[in-house]
Design an enzyme around this catalytic site. Structure first.
Site, PDB file in Angstrom:
ATOM      1  N   ASN A 214      39.774  32.932  37.540  1.00  0.00           N
ATOM      2  CA  ASN A 214      40.898  32.618  36.639  1.00  0.00           C
ATOM      3  C   ASN A 214      42.123  32.220  37.463  1.00  0.00           C
ATOM      4  O   ASN A 214      42.054  32.176  38.688  1.00  0.00           O
ATOM      5  CB  ASN A 214      41.182  33.821  35.731  1.00  0.00           C
ATOM      6  CG  ASN A 214      41.492  35.061  36.535  1.00  0.00           C
ATOM      7  OD1 ASN A 214      42.488  35.108  37.251  1.00  0.00           O
ATOM      8  ND2 ASN A 214      40.623  36.064  36.468  1.00  0.00           N
TER       9      ASN A 214
ATOM     10  N   CYS B 190      47.010  45.455  37.389  1.00  0.00           N
ATOM     11  CA  CYS B 190      47.666  44.154  37.216  1.00  0.00           C
ATOM     12  C   CYS B 190      46.684  43.005  37.498  1.00  0.00           C
ATOM     13  O   CYS B 190      46.973  41.850  37.243  1.00  0.00           O
ATOM     14  CB  CYS B 190      48.861  44.098  38.167  1.00  0.00           C
ATOM     15  SG  CYS B 190      49.958  42.743  37.893  1.00  0.00           S
ATOM     16  N   ALA B 191      45.513  43.339  38.053  1.00  0.00           N
ATOM     17  CA  ALA B 191      44.547  42.294  38.409  1.00  0.00           C
ATOM     18  C   ALA B 191      44.039  41.598  37.158  1.00  0.00           C
ATOM     19  O   ALA B 191      43.948  42.203  36.094  1.00  0.00           O
ATOM     20  CB  ALA B 191      43.374  42.906  39.165  1.00  0.00           C
TER      21      ALA B 191
ATOM     22  N   ASP C  66      34.912  48.304  32.375  1.00  0.00           N
ATOM     23  CA  ASP C  66      36.351  48.215  32.122  1.00  0.00           C
ATOM     24  C   ASP C  66      37.081  49.195  33.056  1.00  0.00           C
ATOM     25  O   ASP C  66      37.028  50.414  32.858  1.00  0.00           O
ATOM     26  CB  ASP C  66      36.604  48.567  30.641  1.00  0.00           C
ATOM     27  CG  ASP C  66      38.052  48.323  30.249  1.00  0.00           C
ATOM     28  OD1 ASP C  66      38.936  48.541  31.095  1.00  0.00           O
ATOM     29  OD2 ASP C  66      38.291  47.926  29.103  1.00  0.00           O
ATOM     30  N   ILE C  67      37.732  48.655  34.087  1.00  0.00           N
ATOM     31  CA  ILE C  67      38.334  49.508  35.131  1.00  0.00           C
ATOM     32  C   ILE C  67      39.430  50.397  34.541  1.00  0.00           C
ATOM     33  O   ILE C  67      39.439  51.614  34.753  1.00  0.00           O
ATOM     34  CB  ILE C  67      38.911  48.647  36.288  1.00  0.00           C
ATOM     35  CG1 ILE C  67      37.799  47.796  36.903  1.00  0.00           C
ATOM     36  CG2 ILE C  67      39.562  49.535  37.349  1.00  0.00           C
ATOM     37  CD1 ILE C  67      38.268  46.790  37.926  1.00  0.00           C
TER      38      ILE C  67
END
Ligand SMILES: Cc1cc2nc3c(=O)[nH]c(=O)nc-3n(C[C@H](O)[C@H](O)[C@H](O)COP(=O)(O)O)c2cc1C
Length: 397
Positions: free
Chosen positions: A210, A274-275, A306-307
């Site tokens: 992305n 924030c990644a 999902d981190i």
């Protein structure tokens, strides 16, 4: 309480009889959280050994401007890049005169000329030397350049004279050094920040990723460090410069980011996700380059773990801030994310607007928590990061 957590201090030790107090000054700086490197002047080396200062500071002692082992022989530049504040204690009359004249005839004076960090000077000398017009003129010159003078004390001197000129107490010197830095509620906290784009391989040469540059996350890393936090930075693909003061851990895929976050999360006070993590990875990514054969190529994508949600589920969870990059129904989706993931705050980024968000230097976000919905108007990512942390400190700490 003053703190030097995360701060890099150069202690310049020059040729005064009170140089024997330098190891104690190193210890007091370390007690406040600093990493200390010592530069010993020629005069300083007459009064204290390199070995004692090396043992106490746990760093090599620097003294030679002409050190051929230093990186490209430019130790003064390397040290100036490393340092957050320079303290000269004790500062001899000779070293003070050198600095006032802007000389660069030894390592200490050269580092001072290259560096733009705060400089503190603690004079120590015989009272007549201290009261001399020359010395006082030199101190006035330094004060006019915003150099901080740590006043010597009065008392009995090594030579037997009584009066002003004794080196200030090591603890007071360390505290005055710490007072140069902002202390906030983040001081001493451990913060783990993820940033940048993950890369999901299709084959050895192609991938899905992305537009994230890592700039917003890096602005948060820098702001947290400035506010005295210890930062671990787990980063994917970025187009920005890493901060050498954080513990920087590179990853490529979302799965690797998940593993590294879980490996490092214990003991963290705050987690900032924030990644821009890929929601999917490619099932059966190929080990060899896929060749075109005229047929359609269908990739099957499977969901990544999902981190943020997994960190929020931990028994001893840190305070968690997530980022939501959305293009439509932005507020509604961000509120849902805040609730579903169980995090403490969400920073909403409307990435439908090409002027903010991905890969640009400015951002406009909304800080969302259970009780707050606050817009942070368009400004540089550096300023947005500071604002986010100010609100976070008020709302969540
Ligand atoms: C025994 C002795 C004690 C000294 N004590 C001091 C002192 O306390 N303060 C000072 O400014 N100079 C003192 N000096 C003079 C300095 O050591 C001398 O000016 C030296 O060149 C300083 O070098 P530097 O500034 O490169 O460290 C002393 C000299 C001697 C021989």
């Amino acid at each position: 309480m003053n703190s030097l957590t995360n701060k890099h201090i150069i202690l310049g030790v020059s040729g005064s009889i009170s140089a024997y107090k330098a190891p104690d000054i190193v210890r007091r700086l370390q007690d406040l959280g600093a990493q200390v490197k010592v530069i010993l002047t020629k005069g300083g080396a007459k009064f204290i050994t390199e070995l004692s200062l090396q043992s106490i500071s746990k760093n090599k002692v620097h003294y030679n401007l002409w050190d051929e082992d230093a990186k490209l022989g430019m130790e003064h530049i390397e040290l100036a890049k490393w340092v957050d504040a320079i303290l000269i204690a004790p500062a001899s009359a000779n070293t003070i005169a050198n600095i006032a004249l802007g000389k660069a005839n030894d390592l200490l004076s050269s580092v001072i000329l290259v560096s733009d960090t705060p400089l503190l000077i603690a004079p120590a000398m015989n009272l007549k030397m201290y009261q001399s017009h020359a010395l006082q003129d030199n101190l006035s010159t330094l004060i006019s350049r915003h150099i901080i003078i740590i006043k010597p004390e009065s008392g009995e001197q090594a030579c037997g004279d009584v009066g002003i000129g004794r080196l200030a107490e090591p603890l007071s010197i360390a505290k005055q050094t710490a007072s140069q830095f902002i202390n906030t509620k983040l001081t001493g906290k451990k913060v783990l920040i993820t940033l940048g784009a993950t890369i999901e391989a299709i084959d050895p040469v192609r991938f899905i990723s992305n537009h994230s540059s890592g700039k917003m996350g890096m602005a948060l890393v820098n702001a947290c460090i400035e506010m005295g936090a210890s930062v671990t930075c787990i980063y994917g693909n970025i187009t920005t410069i890493l901060n050498p003061k954080s513990n920087n851990i590179p990853i490529i895929s979302a799965q690797q980011m998940h593993t590294k976050v879980m490996d490092n999360i214990t003991g963290q006070d705050i987690f900032i996700a924030c990644a821009a993590v890929s929601d999917f990875f490619v099932k059966n990514a190929k080990n060899q380059k896929i060749k075109k054969d005229g047929k359609n190529l269908i990739l099957e994508l499977l969901p990544n773990k999902d981190i943020l949600a997994d960190v929020c589920k931990l028994k001893e969870k840190p305070i968690c801030i997530g980022f939501a990059a959305e293009t439509q129904n932005t507020l509604k989706k961000a509120k849902k994310k805040l609730k579903n993931k169980g995090c403490d705050a969400i920073i909403l980024n409307d990435v439908s607007n090409a002027y903010f968000g991905f890969n640009v230097d400015e951002n406009e976000v909304v800080f969302l928590s259970q009780n707050l919905n606050k817009k942070i108007a368009k400004k540089s990512k550096k300023k947005v990061a500071k604002k986010i942390l100010e609100i976070f400190i008020k709302e969540c700490l």
